[in-house]
Design a protein around this motif. Structure first.
Motif, PDB file in Angstrom:
ATOM      1  N   ARG B  71       2.028  71.171  19.565  1.00  0.00           N
ATOM      2  CA  ARG B  71       2.801  72.412  19.485  1.00  0.00           C
ATOM      3  C   ARG B  71       2.848  72.894  18.045  1.00  0.00           C
ATOM      4  O   ARG B  71       3.160  72.136  17.131  1.00  0.00           O
ATOM      5  CB  ARG B  71       4.195  72.161  20.038  1.00  0.00           C
ATOM      6  CG  ARG B  71       5.099  73.379  20.030  1.00  0.00           C
ATOM      7  CD  ARG B  71       6.279  73.135  20.931  1.00  0.00           C
ATOM      8  NE  ARG B  71       7.416  73.962  20.606  1.00  0.00           N
ATOM      9  CZ  ARG B  71       7.792  75.023  21.325  1.00  0.00           C
ATOM     10  NH1 ARG B  71       7.085  75.361  22.389  1.00  0.00           N
ATOM     11  NH2 ARG B  71       8.858  75.718  20.999  1.00  0.00           N
ATOM     12  N   GLU B  74       8.235  75.666  15.934  1.00  0.00           N
ATOM     13  CA  GLU B  74       9.513  74.986  16.164  1.00  0.00           C
ATOM     14  C   GLU B  74      10.193  75.587  17.394  1.00  0.00           C
ATOM     15  O   GLU B  74       9.948  76.746  17.707  1.00  0.00           O
ATOM     16  CB  GLU B  74      10.422  75.159  14.938  1.00  0.00           C
ATOM     17  CG  GLU B  74       9.964  74.414  13.696  1.00  0.00           C
ATOM     18  CD  GLU B  74      10.004  72.900  13.842  1.00  0.00           C
ATOM     19  OE1 GLU B  74      10.497  72.403  14.879  1.00  0.00           O
ATOM     20  OE2 GLU B  74       9.510  72.226  12.936  1.00  0.00           O
ATOM     21  N   PRO B  75      11.052  74.884  18.087  1.00  0.00           N
ATOM     22  CA  PRO B  75      11.338  73.454  17.901  1.00  0.00           C
ATOM     23  C   PRO B  75      10.224  72.565  18.454  1.00  0.00           C
ATOM     24  O   PRO B  75       9.332  73.061  19.126  1.00  0.00           O
ATOM     25  CB  PRO B  75      12.629  73.269  18.714  1.00  0.00           C
ATOM     26  CG  PRO B  75      12.550  74.295  19.787  1.00  0.00           C
ATOM     27  CD  PRO B  75      11.815  75.476  19.187  1.00  0.00           C
ATOM     28  N   ARG B 123      16.274  73.961  29.357  1.00  0.00           N
ATOM     29  CA  ARG B 123      14.971  73.275  29.365  1.00  0.00           C
ATOM     30  C   ARG B 123      14.255  73.382  28.021  1.00  0.00           C
ATOM     31  O   ARG B 123      13.471  72.502  27.659  1.00  0.00           O
ATOM     32  CB  ARG B 123      14.064  73.789  30.494  1.00  0.00           C
ATOM     33  CG  ARG B 123      13.844  75.294  30.517  1.00  0.00           C
ATOM     34  CD  ARG B 123      12.762  75.681  31.517  1.00  0.00           C
ATOM     35  NE  ARG B 123      11.492  75.085  31.142  1.00  0.00           N
ATOM     36  CZ  ARG B 123      10.699  75.574  30.181  1.00  0.00           C
ATOM     37  NH1 ARG B 123      11.062  76.643  29.503  1.00  0.00           N
ATOM     38  NH2 ARG B 123       9.564  74.982  29.908  1.00  0.00           N
ATOM     39  N   ASP B 124      14.491  74.481  27.304  1.00  0.00           N
ATOM     40  CA  ASP B 124      13.854  74.696  26.006  1.00  0.00           C
ATOM     41  C   ASP B 124      14.942  74.795  24.946  1.00  0.00           C
ATOM     42  O   ASP B 124      15.737  75.733  24.962  1.00  0.00           O
ATOM     43  CB  ASP B 124      13.034  75.992  26.059  1.00  0.00           C
ATOM     44  CG  ASP B 124      12.300  76.279  24.754  1.00  0.00           C
ATOM     45  OD1 ASP B 124      12.746  75.792  23.686  1.00  0.00           O
ATOM     46  OD2 ASP B 124      11.287  77.007  24.795  1.00  0.00           O
ATOM     47  N   PRO B 125      15.016  73.828  24.010  1.00  0.00           N
ATOM     48  CA  PRO B 125      16.080  73.855  23.001  1.00  0.00           C
ATOM     49  C   PRO B 125      15.952  75.022  22.028  1.00  0.00           C
ATOM     50  O   PRO B 125      16.870  75.293  21.263  1.00  0.00           O
ATOM     51  CB  PRO B 125      15.917  72.508  22.282  1.00  0.00           C
ATOM     52  CG  PRO B 125      14.523  72.088  22.550  1.00  0.00           C
ATOM     53  CD  PRO B 125      14.132  72.664  23.875  1.00  0.00           C
ATOM     54  N   GLY B 126      14.838  75.765  22.106  1.00  0.00           N
ATOM     55  CA  GLY B 126      14.636  76.883  21.181  1.00  0.00           C
ATOM     56  C   GLY B 126      15.380  78.136  21.590  1.00  0.00           C
ATOM     57  O   GLY B 126      15.656  79.005  20.760  1.00  0.00           O
ATOM     58  N   ALA B 127      15.704  78.248  22.857  1.00  0.00           N
ATOM     59  CA  ALA B 127      16.427  79.403  23.410  1.00  0.00           C
ATOM     60  C   ALA B 127      16.360  79.299  24.927  1.00  0.00           C
ATOM     61  O   ALA B 127      15.677  78.438  25.465  1.00  0.00           O
ATOM     62  CB  ALA B 127      15.798  80.712  22.938  1.00  0.00           C
ATOM     63  N   ARG B 128      17.064  80.191  25.618  1.00  0.00           N
ATOM     64  CA  ARG B 128      16.941  80.236  27.076  1.00  0.00           C
ATOM     65  C   ARG B 128      15.584  80.846  27.410  1.00  0.00           C
ATOM     66  O   ARG B 128      15.321  82.022  27.125  1.00  0.00           O
ATOM     67  CB  ARG B 128      18.047  81.092  27.704  1.00  0.00           C
ATOM     68  CG  ARG B 128      17.838  81.335  29.207  1.00  0.00           C
ATOM     69  CD  ARG B 128      18.257  80.154  30.011  1.00  0.00           C
ATOM     70  NE  ARG B 128      17.749  80.115  31.389  1.00  0.00           N
ATOM     71  CZ  ARG B 128      18.360  80.635  32.443  1.00  0.00           C
ATOM     72  NH1 ARG B 128      19.492  81.304  32.288  1.00  0.00           N
ATOM     73  NH2 ARG B 128      17.851  80.490  33.653  1.00  0.00           N
ATOM     74  N   PHE B 166       9.925  69.040  26.412  1.00  0.00           N
ATOM     75  CA  PHE B 166      10.701  69.755  27.432  1.00  0.00           C
ATOM     76  C   PHE B 166      10.461  69.152  28.826  1.00  0.00           C
ATOM     77  O   PHE B 166      10.490  67.942  28.975  1.00  0.00           O
ATOM     78  CB  PHE B 166      10.367  71.249  27.414  1.00  0.00           C
ATOM     79  CG  PHE B 166      10.411  71.902  26.051  1.00  0.00           C
ATOM     80  CD1 PHE B 166      10.998  71.262  24.959  1.00  0.00           C
ATOM     81  CD2 PHE B 166       9.853  73.158  25.846  1.00  0.00           C
ATOM     82  CE1 PHE B 166      11.058  71.875  23.710  1.00  0.00           C
ATOM     83  CE2 PHE B 166       9.903  73.764  24.594  1.00  0.00           C
ATOM     84  CZ  PHE B 166      10.497  73.125  23.528  1.00  0.00           C
TER      85      PHE B 166
END
Lengths: 271, 271
Positions: B71, B74-75, B123-128, B166
């Motif tokens: 990847r 980030e994250p 599911r994704d710590p970067g945003a919804r 994820f």
């Protein structure tokens, strides 16, 4: 390493299928494991409206039915539609579909499965909306008539389904095919029947799902082979004077030997 | 009335399945029919980031492989991930998945199918972000090595797949199960092979897909029964001095008699 195990696991045929696939369908898309950081790493990326639409199957008078509503908002207000709603920020699509279904039927323990996401740019003339379709199976008697009427909804026989808005007819078509596949390999059909049912009802159900007449002797032979469809000792007098024995699906017995083949040949033949 | 016809159509067993289901999978979610009004009827409703993730299966050295990337944002930057991207305002998710796949492999005529939407709130710590997963089948030799390297991607044997970010492991697990089902009823397996292949390669492919050893005589008997796997007259000398006959999948012949049963029994037995 848990992840690795799960993937390798899915290599081992039936066992893997039962242990990995089934949990997958139920669990995935449900609870997240990490806590949201609250931070948005993707600012500048386009956001899109996300909706859910529910293909709600019921069974009555020996026929599959679909629960439809008259759309209450523009565009296409007043036209026939699947029951749907938008996914909110703090709910998964699975949760949104359950919320929508509960609003419409009052039921919250209904069998549901995601069909797929519908994402054509212009599928909804109201705006760019992607819709995640779910199909649900329910015993028509279980649902709340008052609620359904309040939503201008009604049960329609599959063969009488009117033209539907947007891509809802595609959703119904694909949900129907998924139901056929699922019903061939897992005892989901019982979701469409009352707790106690006659073997005639059970056969009519599968005939409705597959749109084909099944051989009665062969069908009953298969049911008899399955330890988890058991006689209740009660009799249904509605259909005939002599009455018909009432059966029930024993989920616990099924879990002990989860081998379902009521029409596996039928499906293998279709494949 | 077209809509009604289509739904009724899907009642008629095999015929309906072939005519309705297959077109469904291909067409739906692709081209919208109405022109966008440009107007937004849903203002005030929450919008959500929508992404696609691609489970890219390849076949080499008698094993199923997965194309993974490190990847690049980030994250979780630098961790192993499926290849993905965000759905843009003017493209469907199907189009986004094809774009992502082309960026990574240089190929645009690849077999792809939607797995499902993954929608857990965290599911994704970067945003919804909801992600729509697609699986793709490709012949490893077909893809552009330079492009793949530029994306820090590589082919990994299924049994060596590292922990993924994820919910990507769930996506792989479910894509694998869909591939098993699809490969049992339709000749998608050939997508994973070079144009010309030996019967040993073909058997190894199905053994890799199902994680089981298949009986050689029975397998070859079934292949012989299918008119659309035909001898090319060429011989592959790589594997043995005597060489092995090279075969090819004849799509036109298959279309004339779309009956695929290379392992239907195997699957019926699994069901």
């Amino acid at each position: 390493m848990k992840i690795l195990k799960r993937i390798c696991h899915s290599n081992v045929g039936t066992g893997g299928k039962r242990e990995v696939l089934s949990p997958c369908w139920e669990k995935s898309g449900e609870k997240g494991t990490e806590k949201m950081s609250g931070k948005d790493y993707y600012i500048g990326t386009a956001k899109i409206y996300v909706a859910v639409d529910c293909i709600i199957f019921g069974f009555a008078e020996a026929e599959l039915h679909l629960l439809l509503v008259k759309r209450m908002i523009e565009p296409a207000k007043g036209e026939w539609s699947l029951m749907g709603g938008f996914v909110q920020e703090e709910e998964s699509a699975d949760e949104a579909a359950r919320r929508v279904l509960k609003e419409l039927t009052g039921l919250d323990k209904v069998y549901m499965e995601q069909v797929k996401a519908y994402t054509a740019v212009e599928r909804d003339p109201g705006a760019r909306v992607i819709s995640i379709a779910y199909y649900a199976l329910m015993n028509i008697r279980d649902n709340d008539t008052a609620l359904i009427q309040a939503h201008h909804a009604c049960w329609v026989k599959m063969k009488d389904v009117p033209p539907l808005i947007f891509d809802h007819a595609d959703m119904v078509c694909q949900a129907r095919e998924l139901l056929k596949r699922k019903a061939a390999t897992e005892p989901v059909g019982f979701q469409l029947l009352p707790k106690m049912f006659t073997l005639t009802q059970l056969q009519q159900l599968y005939e409705a799902v597959y749109g084909e007449v099944l051989d009665k002797r062969n069908f009953r032979k298969k049911v008899a082979e399955m330890g988890f469809v058991e006689k209740t000792g009660r009799v249904d007098k509605k259909t005939s004077k002599r009455g018909a024995a009432l059966y029930r699906f024993n989920a616990r017995a099924y879990q002990k030997a989860p081998k379902f083949s009521i029409i596996a040949n039928h499906i293998a033949h279709h494949s």
